[in-house]
Design an enzyme around this catalytic site. Structure first.
Site, short mmCIF file in Angstrom:
data_model
loop_
_atom_site.label_atom_id
_atom_site.label_comp_id
_atom_site.label_asym_id
_atom_site.label_seq_id
_atom_site.Cartn_x
_atom_site.Cartn_y
_atom_site.Cartn_z
N LYS A 66 0.82 -1.21 0.00
CA LYS A 66 0.00 0.00 0.00
C LYS A 66 0.86 1.26 0.00
O LYS A 66 0.34 2.37 0.11
CB LYS A 66 -0.95 -0.01 1.20
N HIS A 130 -14.47 -21.26 -2.42
CA HIS A 130 -13.51 -22.18 -1.83
C HIS A 130 -13.53 -23.49 -2.61
O HIS A 130 -14.41 -23.72 -3.46
CB HIS A 130 -13.82 -22.44 -0.35
N ASP A 160 -8.07 -27.32 -4.63
CA ASP A 160 -6.98 -26.37 -4.39
C ASP A 160 -5.65 -26.85 -4.93
O ASP A 160 -4.94 -26.12 -5.64
CB ASP A 160 -6.84 -26.10 -2.89
#
Length: 350
Positions: A66, A130, A160
């Site tokens: 950031k 997910h 995943d």
């Protein structure tokens, strides 16, 4: 031992799950993976960084993306890297200033690997998800389970890590082979769907019913199933071929017939799992005990092969696959956030 990817430089923008596993696999195979961690607490899902095995073999630098300095650090590393991996939602890297455009402007030959659940585009691209949802939509979840019962959840290994991480690694290595800088869009839903290719072929050939628990490989056949033993543990049976099946029922002491599944079940229930292991030891009956995670690390065959390693007192899977000339190894324990900032900058910017 350097490993087959020795000399490859990879920047990993810290995330959770499949992208870190993909970067770990590259590190296992010898790549110099630098993970860019953010200041502050990490993901609660990862637990203690010292035991986060997905970060083994890597080095870590801290960068606050950031801030201009943090973005600048990532771009400096990317300029000297071969690969950059990120696993954020579409648009996040762009908003932070480390998306493909500024990175490839710094390094036109870099491979930019992107891991998402739904992909970089499409109606669901910007929605949360997910593993279980990606499997559900891809069709990969539906066949897993017994007839008349609900689909069963295969932890998060199938989506995943199989449909996600492994496809990202394949994509990155293929892109490197092309010799062209480019973006690899690895979506878990795409990979999970791709894993069902054989089933779609069987379905088209009329050799697979689009129902759960009625086919040869989904517990629809008594010879390919899991059975409980006298001590509440289980044996896995995969005696598909006639010769192996004959050996299986011979050692089990049952006969083939209409009540085969019940006979098999009753037979297994008569002895403990370890007693059955001795019965089938050395046979071609295609029977194996269902081991827990901890038990697997002590299995004689896996011990003999070195399938698991013990690093700093932590049992863990060893690098895979194996290479005859450039063997991989566990070079470093999990990288603690920011532990290597000075070393990495000295190495990469020398």
């Amino acid at each position: 031992m350097a490993g087959p990817l020795h000399g490859l430089r990879v920047v990993e923008l810290a995330g959770i799950g499949p992208a870190p596993f993909a970067a770990m696999l590259l590190a296992d195979l010898g790549a110099d993976v630098v993970r860019v961690d953010r200041p502050g607490p990490g993901s609660p899902l990862a637990g203690d960084p010292a035991h986060d095995l997905l970060n083994r073999g890597k080095r870590s630098v801290l960068a606050d993306l950031k801030t201009p300095d943090g973005v600048g650090l990532v771009l400096r590393l990317a300029a000297r890297a071969d690969v950059l991996i990120e696993g954020w939602r579409p648009g996040v890297a762009e908003r932070l200033g480390v998306g493909p455009e500024p990175v490839l402007a710094r390094n036109p030959l870099l491979v930019y690997g992107r891991m998402t659940g739904w992909g970089q585009d499409g109606p669901l691209a910007h929605t949360a998800g997910h593993d279980i949802g990606y499997l559900a939509l891809s069709g990969a979840l539906h066949p897993i389970g017994r007839a008349g019962g609900p689909p069963q959840v295969p932890v998060n290994l199938l989506g995943d890590f199989a449909g996600g991480s492994l496809y990202l690694v394949i994509g990155v290595l293929a892109a490197l082979r092309s010799g062209r800088g480019q973006v690899v869009d690895a979506a878990i839903v795409d990979g999970a769907a791709h894993l069902t290719t054989m089933l779609h072929g069987l379905l088209a050939a009329g050799a697979w019913r689009d129902e759960r628990g009625v086919n040869l490989l989904d517990t629809g056949a008594a010879r390919y199933d899991v059975y409980e033993t006298a001590d509440g543990r289980h044996m896995a049976v995969g005696a598909l071929e006639p010769r192996f099946f004959a050996e299986f029922i011979g050692l089990l002491g049952v006969s083939d017939g209409p009540g085969l599944r019940e006979e098999i079940s009753n037979a297994f229930a008569g002895r403990t799992r370890d007693e059955w292991v001795k019965v089938f030891a050395g046979s071609d009956a295609c029977v194996a005990p269902v081991l827990s995670l901890a038990e697997a690390t002590r299995d004689p065959h896996l011990v003999a092969r070195g399938t698991f390693a013990n690093r700093d007192g932590v049992p863990q899977p060893a690098p895979a696959p194996r290479f005859s000339a450039t063997p991989a190894s566990l070079r470093r324990p999990p990288a603690l956030p920011g532990a290597h900032t000075t070393d990495v900058l000295a190495d990469w910017e020398a």
